[in-house]
Scaffold this motif. Structure first.
Motif, PDB file in Angstrom:
ATOM      1  N   UNK A 296       0.827  -1.207   0.000  1.00 36.33           N
ATOM      2  CA  UNK A 296       0.000   0.000   0.000  1.00 36.33           C
ATOM      3  C   UNK A 296       0.861   1.257   0.000  1.00 36.33           C
ATOM      4  N   UNK A 297       1.942   1.247   0.760  1.00 31.60           N
ATOM      5  CA  UNK A 297       2.841   2.408   0.785  1.00 31.60           C
ATOM      6  C   UNK A 297       3.475   2.616  -0.587  1.00 31.60           C
ATOM      7  N   UNK A 298       3.870   1.535  -1.246  1.00 30.67           N
ATOM      8  CA  UNK A 298       4.445   1.670  -2.595  1.00 30.67           C
ATOM      9  C   UNK A 298       3.417   2.182  -3.594  1.00 30.67           C
ATOM     10  N   UNK A 299       2.180   1.722  -3.491  1.00 32.69           N
ATOM     11  CA  UNK A 299       1.132   2.211  -4.387  1.00 32.69           C
ATOM     12  C   UNK A 299       0.902   3.701  -4.171  1.00 32.69           C
ATOM     13  N   UNK A 300       0.893   4.126  -2.915  1.00 33.40           N
ATOM     14  CA  UNK A 300       0.736   5.547  -2.623  1.00 33.40           C
ATOM     15  C   UNK A 300       1.913   6.365  -3.134  1.00 33.40           C
ATOM     16  N   UNK A 301       3.117   5.840  -2.988  1.00 35.37           N
ATOM     17  CA  UNK A 301       4.299   6.563  -3.464  1.00 35.37           C
ATOM     18  C   UNK A 301       4.284   6.690  -4.986  1.00 35.37           C
ATOM     19  N   UNK A 302       3.836   5.646  -5.681  1.00 34.27           N
ATOM     20  CA  UNK A 302       3.722   5.743  -7.151  1.00 34.27           C
ATOM     21  C   UNK A 302       2.711   6.808  -7.551  1.00 34.27           C
ATOM     22  N   UNK A 303       1.585   6.863  -6.814  1.00 37.21           N
ATOM     23  CA  UNK A 303       0.581   7.894  -7.108  1.00 37.21           C
ATOM     24  C   UNK A 303       1.150   9.286  -6.846  1.00 37.21           C
TER      25      UNK A 303
ATOM     26  N   UNK B 164      -7.662  -3.516   6.393  1.00 37.43           N
ATOM     27  CA  UNK B 164      -8.712  -2.773   7.083  1.00 37.43           C
ATOM     28  C   UNK B 164      -8.211  -2.122   8.358  1.00 37.43           C
ATOM     29  N   UNK B 165      -8.618  -0.894   8.605  1.00 40.14           N
ATOM     30  CA  UNK B 165      -8.232  -0.175   9.803  1.00 40.14           C
ATOM     31  C   UNK B 165      -6.829   0.416   9.768  1.00 40.14           C
ATOM     32  N   UNK B 166      -6.205   0.429   8.613  1.00 41.11           N
ATOM     33  CA  UNK B 166      -4.839   0.952   8.500  1.00 41.11           C
ATOM     34  C   UNK B 166      -4.831   2.472   8.566  1.00 41.11           C
ATOM     35  N   UNK B 167      -3.730   3.002   9.045  1.00 38.20           N
ATOM     36  CA  UNK B 167      -3.525   4.447   9.114  1.00 38.20           C
ATOM     37  C   UNK B 167      -2.517   4.818   8.030  1.00 38.20           C
ATOM     38  N   UNK B 168      -2.893   5.802   7.197  1.00 36.82           N
ATOM     39  CA  UNK B 168      -2.038   6.233   6.085  1.00 36.82           C
ATOM     40  C   UNK B 168      -1.598   7.665   6.343  1.00 36.82           C
ATOM     41  N   UNK B 169      -0.281   7.899   6.249  1.00 42.71           N
ATOM     42  CA  UNK B 169       0.263   9.259   6.384  1.00 42.71           C
ATOM     43  C   UNK B 169       1.074   9.584   5.144  1.00 42.71           C
ATOM     44  N   UNK B 170       0.806  10.763   4.582  1.00 45.36           N
ATOM     45  CA  UNK B 170       1.547  11.238   3.410  1.00 45.36           C
ATOM     46  C   UNK B 170       2.242  12.536   3.804  1.00 45.36           C
ATOM     47  N   UNK B 171       3.560  12.567   3.652  1.00 45.21           N
ATOM     48  CA  UNK B 171       4.337  13.756   4.003  1.00 45.21           C
ATOM     49  C   UNK B 171       5.200  14.149   2.817  1.00 45.21           C
ATOM     50  N   UNK B 172       5.374  15.450   2.651  1.00 42.69           N
ATOM     51  CA  UNK B 172       6.284  15.936   1.609  1.00 42.69           C
ATOM     52  C   UNK B 172       7.495  16.547   2.287  1.00 42.69           C
ATOM     53  N   UNK B 173       8.660  16.064   1.916  1.00 38.25           N
ATOM     54  CA  UNK B 173       9.922  16.545   2.465  1.00 38.25           C
ATOM     55  C   UNK B 173      10.782  17.015   1.310  1.00 38.25           C
TER      56      UNK B 173
ATOM     57  N   UNK C 196      11.790  17.545  -2.133  1.00 39.47           N
ATOM     58  CA  UNK C 196      11.362  16.963  -3.401  1.00 39.47           C
ATOM     59  C   UNK C 196      10.914  15.520  -3.285  1.00 39.47           C
ATOM     60  N   UNK C 197      10.648  15.061  -2.065  1.00 43.44           N
ATOM     61  CA  UNK C 197      10.250  13.670  -1.860  1.00 43.44           C
ATOM     62  C   UNK C 197       8.892  13.572  -1.186  1.00 43.44           C
ATOM     63  N   UNK C 198       8.127  12.569  -1.591  1.00 41.19           N
ATOM     64  CA  UNK C 198       6.911  12.195  -0.881  1.00 41.19           C
ATOM     65  C   UNK C 198       7.224  10.948  -0.072  1.00 41.19           C
ATOM     66  N   UNK C 199       6.831  10.952   1.187  1.00 36.30           N
ATOM     67  CA  UNK C 199       7.009   9.778   2.048  1.00 36.30           C
ATOM     68  C   UNK C 199       5.615   9.286   2.437  1.00 36.30           C
ATOM     69  N   UNK C 200       5.327   8.036   2.116  1.00 36.71           N
ATOM     70  CA  UNK C 200       4.024   7.435   2.429  1.00 36.71           C
ATOM     71  C   UNK C 200       4.254   6.332   3.462  1.00 36.71           C
ATOM     72  N   UNK C 201       3.563   6.457   4.614  1.00 34.95           N
ATOM     73  CA  UNK C 201       3.653   5.453   5.680  1.00 34.95           C
ATOM     74  C   UNK C 201       2.278   4.842   5.903  1.00 34.95           C
ATOM     75  N   UNK C 202       2.245   3.520   5.961  1.00 35.34           N
ATOM     76  CA  UNK C 202       0.999   2.798   6.217  1.00 35.34           C
ATOM     77  C   UNK C 202       1.239   1.879   7.406  1.00 35.34           C
TER      78      UNK C 202
ATOM     79  N   UNK D 234       6.718   1.599   4.534  1.00 34.12           N
ATOM     80  CA  UNK D 234       7.030   2.977   4.140  1.00 34.12           C
ATOM     81  C   UNK D 234       7.650   2.959   2.759  1.00 34.12           C
ATOM     82  N   UNK D 235       7.285   3.972   1.970  1.00 34.76           N
ATOM     83  CA  UNK D 235       7.883   4.115   0.633  1.00 34.76           C
ATOM     84  C   UNK D 235       8.099   5.605   0.360  1.00 34.76           C
ATOM     85  N   UNK D 236       9.117   5.881  -0.450  1.00 36.77           N
ATOM     86  CA  UNK D 236       9.483   7.262  -0.780  1.00 36.77           C
ATOM     87  C   UNK D 236       9.532   7.381  -2.293  1.00 36.77           C
ATOM     88  N   UNK D 237       9.054   8.521  -2.805  1.00 32.59           N
ATOM     89  CA  UNK D 237       9.091   8.766  -4.249  1.00 32.59           C
ATOM     90  C   UNK D 237       9.443  10.225  -4.500  1.00 32.59           C
TER      91      UNK D 237
END
Length: 122
Positions: free
Chosen positions: A54-61, A81-90, A92-98, A115-118
């Motif tokens: 899920x984190x990789x899918x979010x990072x690709x998006x 189900x019930x997962x917490x998703x956080x999207x942060x921009x640092x 030039x990078x997006x960091x997605x944590x699930x 966690x994934x970074x893009x």
């Protein structure tokens, strides 16, 4: 006429049956506990993998330039189900944590995540 040794052999065989029952009484619960632990471990690995995916899918998006809300929706749709998703921009990078909790009583209900970074476009 009965021989004395014959009677004692039959008696010894009867006593051995009690040992088999006692061994089964100890072995069956141990095997059930082992099976439960293996199933819990498999469920925990599944949650971990789904969070990472899920984190990789979010990072690709995010790398495609989608809005943070859309990135979170993409990650949430792939997360357990019930997962917490956080999207942060640092910069030039997006960091997605699930993160999500595993099933289990008390201390077995672990919080696992991925966690994934893009790179952000433009």
């Amino acid at each position: 006429m009965r021989c004395r040794g014959c009677w004692s052999e039959r008696s010894a065989r009867g006593r051995d049956r009690g040992y088999v029952t006692a061994e089964a009484a100890l072995a069956v619960p141990a095997l059930v506990l082992l099976l439960g632990m293996l199933l819990w471990g498999l469920a925990a690995v599944t949650v971990q993998l789904r969070c990472s995916d899920a984190a990789r899918a979010g990072a690709r998006a995010a790398a495609r330039g989608e809005e943070a809300a859309a990135v979170a929706d993409v990650a949430r749709s792939a997360a357990p189900g019930g997962a917490v998703v956080r999207v942060e921009r640092e910069g030039g990078l997006y960091r997605v944590r699930v993160t999500a909790r595993t099933l289990g009583p008390g201390p077995l209900a672990l919080r696992l995540g991925g966690e994934a970074v893009a790179h952000a476009e433009g």
